[in-house]
Design an enzyme around this catalytic site. Structure first.
Site, PDB file in Angstrom:
ATOM      1  N   CYS A 261       1.851  -9.053   1.558  1.00 12.56           N
ATOM      2  CA  CYS A 261       1.591  -9.720   0.276  1.00 12.56           C
ATOM      3  C   CYS A 261       0.310 -10.550   0.262  1.00 12.56           C
ATOM      4  CB  CYS A 261       2.780 -10.603  -0.085  1.00 12.56           C
ATOM      5  SG  CYS A 261       4.255  -9.632  -0.445  1.00 12.56           S
TER       6      CYS A 261
HETATM    7  N1  LIG Z   1       7.665  -7.049   1.908  1.00 13.21           N
HETATM    8  C1  LIG Z   1       7.671  -8.065   1.071  1.00 13.21           C
HETATM    9  O1  LIG Z   1       7.966  -9.201   1.453  1.00 13.21           O
HETATM   10  C2  LIG Z   1       7.364  -7.858  -0.412  1.00 13.21           C
HETATM   11  C3  LIG Z   1       7.752  -8.868  -1.313  1.00 13.21           C
HETATM   12  C4  LIG Z   1       7.524  -8.687  -2.663  1.00 13.21           C
HETATM   13  C5  LIG Z   1       6.875  -7.531  -3.102  1.00 13.21           C
HETATM   14  N2  LIG Z   1       6.472  -6.581  -2.225  1.00 13.21           N
HETATM   15  C6  LIG Z   1       5.829  -5.395  -2.767  1.00 13.21           C
HETATM   16  O2  LIG Z   1       6.804  -4.348  -2.857  1.00 13.21           O
HETATM   17  C7  LIG Z   1       6.198  -3.081  -2.613  1.00 13.21           C
HETATM   18  C8  LIG Z   1       6.890  -2.402  -1.437  1.00 13.21           C
HETATM   19  O3  LIG Z   1       6.701  -3.198  -0.286  1.00 13.21           O
HETATM   20  P1  LIG Z   1       7.589  -3.035   1.019  1.00 13.21           P
HETATM   21  O4  LIG Z   1       7.308  -4.228   1.856  1.00 13.21           O
HETATM   22  O5  LIG Z   1       9.000  -2.713   0.666  1.00 13.21           O
HETATM   23  O6  LIG Z   1       6.908  -1.742   1.660  1.00 13.21           O
HETATM   24  P2  LIG Z   1       7.495  -0.826   2.836  1.00 13.21           P
HETATM   25  O7  LIG Z   1       6.323  -0.149   3.439  1.00 13.21           O
HETATM   26  O8  LIG Z   1       8.429  -1.612   3.689  1.00 13.21           O
HETATM   27  O9  LIG Z   1       8.379   0.235   2.062  1.00 13.21           O
HETATM   28  C9  LIG Z   1       7.854   1.177   1.195  1.00 13.21           C
HETATM   29  C10 LIG Z   1       8.578   2.490   1.420  1.00 13.21           C
HETATM   30  O10 LIG Z   1       8.137   3.395   0.425  1.00 13.21           O
HETATM   31  C11 LIG Z   1       8.101   4.685   1.015  1.00 13.21           C
HETATM   32  N3  LIG Z   1       7.278   5.545   0.157  1.00 13.21           N
HETATM   33  C12 LIG Z   1       5.928   5.566   0.037  1.00 13.21           C
HETATM   34  N4  LIG Z   1       5.567   6.466  -0.907  1.00 13.21           N
HETATM   35  C13 LIG Z   1       6.702   7.015  -1.395  1.00 13.21           C
HETATM   36  C14 LIG Z   1       6.987   7.977  -2.371  1.00 13.21           C
HETATM   37  N5  LIG Z   1       6.020   8.541  -3.094  1.00 13.21           N
HETATM   38  N6  LIG Z   1       8.265   8.324  -2.578  1.00 13.21           N
HETATM   39  C15 LIG Z   1       9.259   7.760  -1.865  1.00 13.21           C
HETATM   40  N7  LIG Z   1       9.053   6.831  -0.928  1.00 13.21           N
HETATM   41  C16 LIG Z   1       7.782   6.449  -0.702  1.00 13.21           C
HETATM   42  C17 LIG Z   1       7.574   4.452   2.406  1.00 13.21           C
HETATM   43  O11 LIG Z   1       7.914   5.505   3.267  1.00 13.21           O
HETATM   44  C18 LIG Z   1       8.289   3.134   2.770  1.00 13.21           C
HETATM   45  O12 LIG Z   1       9.503   3.374   3.436  1.00 13.21           O
HETATM   46  C19 LIG Z   1       4.718  -3.367  -2.389  1.00 13.21           C
HETATM   47  O13 LIG Z   1       4.040  -3.258  -3.602  1.00 13.21           O
HETATM   48  C20 LIG Z   1       4.719  -4.815  -1.922  1.00 13.21           C
HETATM   49  O14 LIG Z   1       3.490  -5.449  -2.186  1.00 13.21           O
HETATM   50  C21 LIG Z   1       6.731  -6.720  -0.880  1.00 13.21           C
END
Ligand SMILES: NC(=O)c1ccc[n+]([C@@H]2O[C@H](COP(=O)([O-])OP(=O)(O)OC[C@H]3O[C@@H](n4cnc5c(N)ncnc54)[C@H](O)[C@@H]3O)[C@@H](O)[C@H]2O)c1
Length: 422
Positions: A261
């Site tokens: 983030c």
């Molecule tokens: N991690 C945090 O603390 C947090 C908090 C708030 C918001 N976010 C936001 O949420 C979003 C996701 O973050 P995250 O930390 O969960 O990421 P992550 O990498 O842990 O998980 C994302 C998942 O999406 C999958 N993926 C990618 N492309 C795909 C597709 N086309 N179809 C299906 N699956 C697909 C990946 O394989 C992965 O498992 C980002 O935009 C991030 O900025 C993250």
């Protein structure tokens, strides 16, 4: 909203998996779609890789019908789809390729009356200008024939007090009907929703929150460097300032910012401002500059500390306590610990990491060994650097067993130890 609605959560990571688990817990039939085969296999076997979801919780969801899959065909006839895919930077620019791929997949099964909600963090305008046109091109539907909204995820991994259910959820829709459907869905999952007037407002909420943190962390980081040179203990000043019941919020210095983030989200906003308005978002640039400099500062302080003991960094054994980007999490994406290790290693130090939250198999790409937290490892190091204040790092043991410590988190406050605090 009735629990017969079929829910798809695209992306089963730190954000998507807890969301899928919660939807399953309240009774929705849930499909978790992820592009990563190894992750999906692990989910199917009831083995969670996300700290905030226990394997027991995952197994209960599987027993209640939760399906983890890589196959979009398993998402046929969905009623609600939530998209939580990564939004990284590529060459310093927003990379929306994952959102595009998700929209193309969902578009093939999008039916009139169904609802799609984007949750990935992104710049204002993404839902209506980028996401919707792809959904509509693939599905053949037009705006108004399906529901569309944006709801930022506020998950704080490792936070024992605030989780998905008791953190208010900001919700939005492209029109009133969409807002009402998005609101009804999340109202079934969380204690409180906060409807806002447009998807752009909701998109900006997330970037405002994270830019606020990023800038304030940069402020205390820069102040920590100045305070030391002024001979003032910044940590005591912060403690005292934190007693003010209004108008002040506590932030503490550290070796930099990490995770998915803070190092990324403010740059999404800065990019949008530049691209649309031609202005430089100076606060973001300055905060990036200060926070990105912190690993260099840790390197400088480590060199000086060893020098004081008539030792060179070159050839010294340095134990880094903490690989994850923050306390009580296993996530080490963009972690400043990696940047610190790189700099120390370039100067010839012999580096080991210690992080009870990070598992060995996930660290294959690291150039340094991961060792247990033990008195032996502390004693054999020439310098121990505390980079993360994990609860497992017992301050009295670190203070008693280490020859020399650089404590970037003020973890050893109140302990007698050889070394310095950041
Ligand atoms: N991690 C945090 O603390 C947090 C908090 C708030 C918001 N976010 C936001 O949420 C979003 C996701 O973050 P995250 O930390 O969960 O990421 P992550 O990498 O842990 O998980 C994302 C998942 O999406 C999958 N993926 C990618 N492309 C795909 C597709 N086309 N179809 C299906 N699956 C697909 C990946 O394989 C992965 O498992 C980002 O935009 C991030 O900025 C993250």
């Amino acid at each position: 909203m009735t629990a017969e609605k079929r829910v798809v959560v695209v992306g089963q990571g730190y954000v998507g998996l807890p969301m899928a688990m919660r939807a399953s817990e309240v009774g929705f039939p849930v499909v978790g779609l992820d592009a990563d085969e190894a992750r999906v296999r692990s989910l199917q076997q009831g083995d969670s890789y996300v700290g905030d979801v226990s394997s027991g919780q995952l197994q209960s969801a599987l027993a209640s019908g939760y399906i983890a899959t890589t196959d979009i065909q398993d998402c046929m006839e969905f009623d609600v789809a939530v998209v939580s895919v990564p939004t990284p930077l590529y060459d310093g620019l927003p990379d929306l390729s994952y959102i595009e791929a998700a929209a193309r997949d969902l578009g093939t099964h999008l039916r009139a009356g169904a609802c799609v909600i984007l949750e990935s963090t992104t710049y204002p305008g993404t839902t209506t200008e980028f996401f919707a046109p792809i959904l509509e091109e693939v599905s053949g539907l037009r705006r108004g024939e399906y529901h569309l909204g944006y709801s930022p995820e506020r998950i704080d991994p490792g936070n024992p007090t605030y989780g998905l259910v008791n953190t208010p959820k900001v919700v939005s829709g492209v029109d009133l009907e969409s807002l009402s459907v998005v609101d009804a869905f999340f109202s079934a999952l969380v204690d409180q929703t906060v409807p806002v007037g447009s998807c752009e407002e909701a998109e900006l909420v997330k970037l405002l929150e994270n830019t606020f943190r990023h800038v304030n962390i940069a402020l205390v980081n820069e102040l920590a460097m100045f305070a030391r040179d002024l001979g003032v203990d910044i940590w005591r000043s912060i403690d005292a300032a934190s007693t003010k019941p209004f108008g002040y919020m506590r932030f503490t210095p550290g070796p930099g910012v990490g995770g998915h983030c803070l190092p990324i989200d403010p740059s999404y906003l800065a990019w949008r401002v530049k691209q649309h308005l031609g202005h430089t978002f100076r606060f973001v640039e300055l905060a990036n500059d200060v926070n990105e400099h912190m690993p260099d500062y840790v390197h400088t302080r480590a060199t000086a500390l060893l020098n004081r003991e008539r030792k060179a960094l070159n050839g010294s054994r340095v134990l880094l306590l903490g690989l994850a980007y923050k306390r009580a999490t296993s996530d080490w994406r963009e972690s400043p610990s990696v940047e610190v290790a790189k700099r120390l290693s370039d100067s010839g130090a012999d580096i080991s990491f210690c992080d009870p939250h990070v598992t060995q198999p996930g660290t294959a790409s690291l150039d340094h060994p991961l060792v247990p937290f033990s008195p032996d490892e502390l004693t054999t190091a020439d310098l121990v650097i505390v980079l993360v204040d994990h609860p497992e790092f017992e301050p009295s043991i670190i203070a008693a067993k280490s020859h020399l410590v650089l404590d970037t988190k003020n973890l050893l406050r109140g302990c007698e130890f050889a070394g310095e605090t950041l």
